[in-house]
Design an enzyme around this catalytic site. Sequence first.
Site, PDB file in Angstrom:
ATOM      1  N   LEU A  71      23.806 -56.009  88.392  1.00  0.00           N
ATOM      2  CA  LEU A  71      24.306 -55.749  87.041  1.00  0.00           C
ATOM      3  C   LEU A  71      23.394 -54.778  86.295  1.00  0.00           C
ATOM      4  O   LEU A  71      22.173 -54.972  86.242  1.00  0.00           O
ATOM      5  CB  LEU A  71      24.412 -57.058  86.269  1.00  0.00           C
ATOM      6  CG  LEU A  71      25.116 -57.014  84.918  1.00  0.00           C
ATOM      7  CD1 LEU A  71      26.574 -56.600  85.095  1.00  0.00           C
ATOM      8  CD2 LEU A  71      25.037 -58.351  84.216  1.00  0.00           C
ATOM      9  N   LYS A  74      21.796 -51.921  81.024  1.00  0.00           N
ATOM     10  CA  LYS A  74      21.639 -50.787  80.117  1.00  0.00           C
ATOM     11  C   LYS A  74      22.995 -50.153  79.795  1.00  0.00           C
ATOM     12  O   LYS A  74      23.083 -49.225  78.992  1.00  0.00           O
ATOM     13  CB  LYS A  74      20.699 -49.762  80.736  1.00  0.00           C
ATOM     14  CG  LYS A  74      19.272 -50.294  80.893  1.00  0.00           C
ATOM     15  CD  LYS A  74      18.340 -49.263  81.494  1.00  0.00           C
ATOM     16  CE  LYS A  74      16.933 -49.845  81.626  1.00  0.00           C
ATOM     17  NZ  LYS A  74      15.984 -48.882  82.237  1.00  0.00           N
ATOM     18  N   PHE A  96      11.759 -61.872  81.308  1.00  0.00           N
ATOM     19  CA  PHE A  96      11.283 -60.570  80.874  1.00  0.00           C
ATOM     20  C   PHE A  96      10.125 -60.735  79.881  1.00  0.00           C
ATOM     21  O   PHE A  96       9.875 -61.840  79.377  1.00  0.00           O
ATOM     22  CB  PHE A  96      12.403 -59.786  80.192  1.00  0.00           C
ATOM     23  CG  PHE A  96      13.530 -59.399  81.106  1.00  0.00           C
ATOM     24  CD1 PHE A  96      13.391 -58.338  81.984  1.00  0.00           C
ATOM     25  CD2 PHE A  96      14.733 -60.094  81.081  1.00  0.00           C
ATOM     26  CE1 PHE A  96      14.442 -57.964  82.822  1.00  0.00           C
ATOM     27  CE2 PHE A  96      15.786 -59.730  81.906  1.00  0.00           C
ATOM     28  CZ  PHE A  96      15.631 -58.664  82.785  1.00  0.00           C
ATOM     29  N   ARG A 103      16.545 -56.808  72.914  1.00  0.00           N
ATOM     30  CA  ARG A 103      16.873 -55.383  72.868  1.00  0.00           C
ATOM     31  C   ARG A 103      18.057 -55.055  73.772  1.00  0.00           C
ATOM     32  O   ARG A 103      18.858 -54.172  73.464  1.00  0.00           O
ATOM     33  CB  ARG A 103      15.653 -54.549  73.284  1.00  0.00           C
ATOM     34  CG  ARG A 103      14.515 -54.579  72.282  1.00  0.00           C
ATOM     35  CD  ARG A 103      13.535 -53.451  72.512  1.00  0.00           C
ATOM     36  NE  ARG A 103      12.893 -53.518  73.820  1.00  0.00           N
ATOM     37  CZ  ARG A 103      11.784 -54.200  74.076  1.00  0.00           C
ATOM     38  NH1 ARG A 103      11.201 -54.900  73.099  1.00  0.00           N
ATOM     39  NH2 ARG A 103      11.253 -54.204  75.280  1.00  0.00           N
ATOM     40  N   ASP A 169       2.301 -70.133  87.977  1.00  0.00           N
ATOM     41  CA  ASP A 169       3.705 -69.967  88.360  1.00  0.00           C
ATOM     42  C   ASP A 169       4.342 -71.318  88.665  1.00  0.00           C
ATOM     43  O   ASP A 169       5.437 -71.627  88.191  1.00  0.00           O
ATOM     44  CB  ASP A 169       3.813 -69.085  89.608  1.00  0.00           C
ATOM     45  CG  ASP A 169       3.671 -67.598  89.310  1.00  0.00           C
ATOM     46  OD1 ASP A 169       3.677 -67.219  88.127  1.00  0.00           O
ATOM     47  OD2 ASP A 169       3.560 -66.822  90.274  1.00  0.00           O
TER      48      ASP A 169
END
Length: 389
Positions: A71, A74, A96, A103, A169
């Site tokens: 996908l 942007k 992210f 954004r 992690d």
Amino acid sequence: MKLDGLKVLDLSAFLPGPHMTMMMADHGADVIMVEPANGVGEPVREIGETTPDGWSVWFRNVARGKRSLKLNLKDPAGVELLLKLAEQADVFVEAFRPGVVKRLGVGYEAVSARNPKIVYCSISAFGQEGRHAQKPAHDLVVQAMTGFMDLGRGLSDNEPAPPGIAFADASSSLMALSGILMALYRRTQTGEGDYIDMSMYDAAIAWTPNILGPTFGKNEAPRPRQMRSFGGAAMNSIYRTSDDGFVVIGGSEVKFAENLLAALGRVDLLPYAKIPPGDGQEPLKAYFRETFATEPLAHWEAFLQPVDCCWAAVRDLKAAFDDPFTAERGMVFTDTDGNRHVGPPIRFAKEPPEPNPKLASYGEHSEAIAREAGLSAAEAAALKARGVI
């Protein structure tokens, strides 16, 4: 299975998020890997050693049983498709840097506006707020900042030691799963989803109660060599054998010290095991160092077998996975093609996990998933032709 009927959208990569959502897939969840349309997808598809069929071992053990959606976020059409999928989803996971999803137009506000019931989990190094929120980091950096790496001074030549596992992690993966399941349970009562801000730093530092004595009790930095957990206790330390093997004595309860010292014929040293860890126990530690150095590892394995105390030979990862016990516990299994997999650690008496070893090729399910979101075959094909999916 416990998570049958649950749909998960996973935008995360590398280890914390993918490992966590794989555990959900093992228990029946429909997990969709949302992979960037950059020609590569999930980075660990191409990291590290591969099995004979060409799949990365890392990818195989975080991605089994999932579907793949390529996908381009942007492109507005890609954003809209993801939001349509979120309308049908129960869980949304992203990893992210803070601010990126907002954004892109797929932050919590945008997603929850389309589906108020969704449980949205953001996994990041330092959380969504605070002075370090925008600092780039992976596990090693987080372990350095939490103080974990400094504790390695107790196991080396007074130098910080790199971790044996990616603990920041791993702990954030476990904490994220816990938070998601809590939120899903609460949703059954309120009908509303929630947002989870999961920080690797927070998750790791939360696991420090057993080593916080000097810090909270004396306002001092720990001195690992003096601490029970890092060799300060004679009955909780590592000893070299005559053939350069290593034996771990790993239980400092007095009853175990008495059993071991009785077997060795040195009960007279028992008082040293009863005092606090540190230099005061040095005579007992010195005795163990000298004694274990007199015989090879095989001798000590045979000697310790009947002794009721906590001990183990230090072995490598291959030996651990080759141990029949690991297979008995279901923590390693072999698929029909002969590839080994790490098994699911959460075991239920009812509805046990059913790990599916199938791996999705990059973008394999893109058109089918787009159709599930309500697009026509022609619309899905058009998005594919444009490189959106």
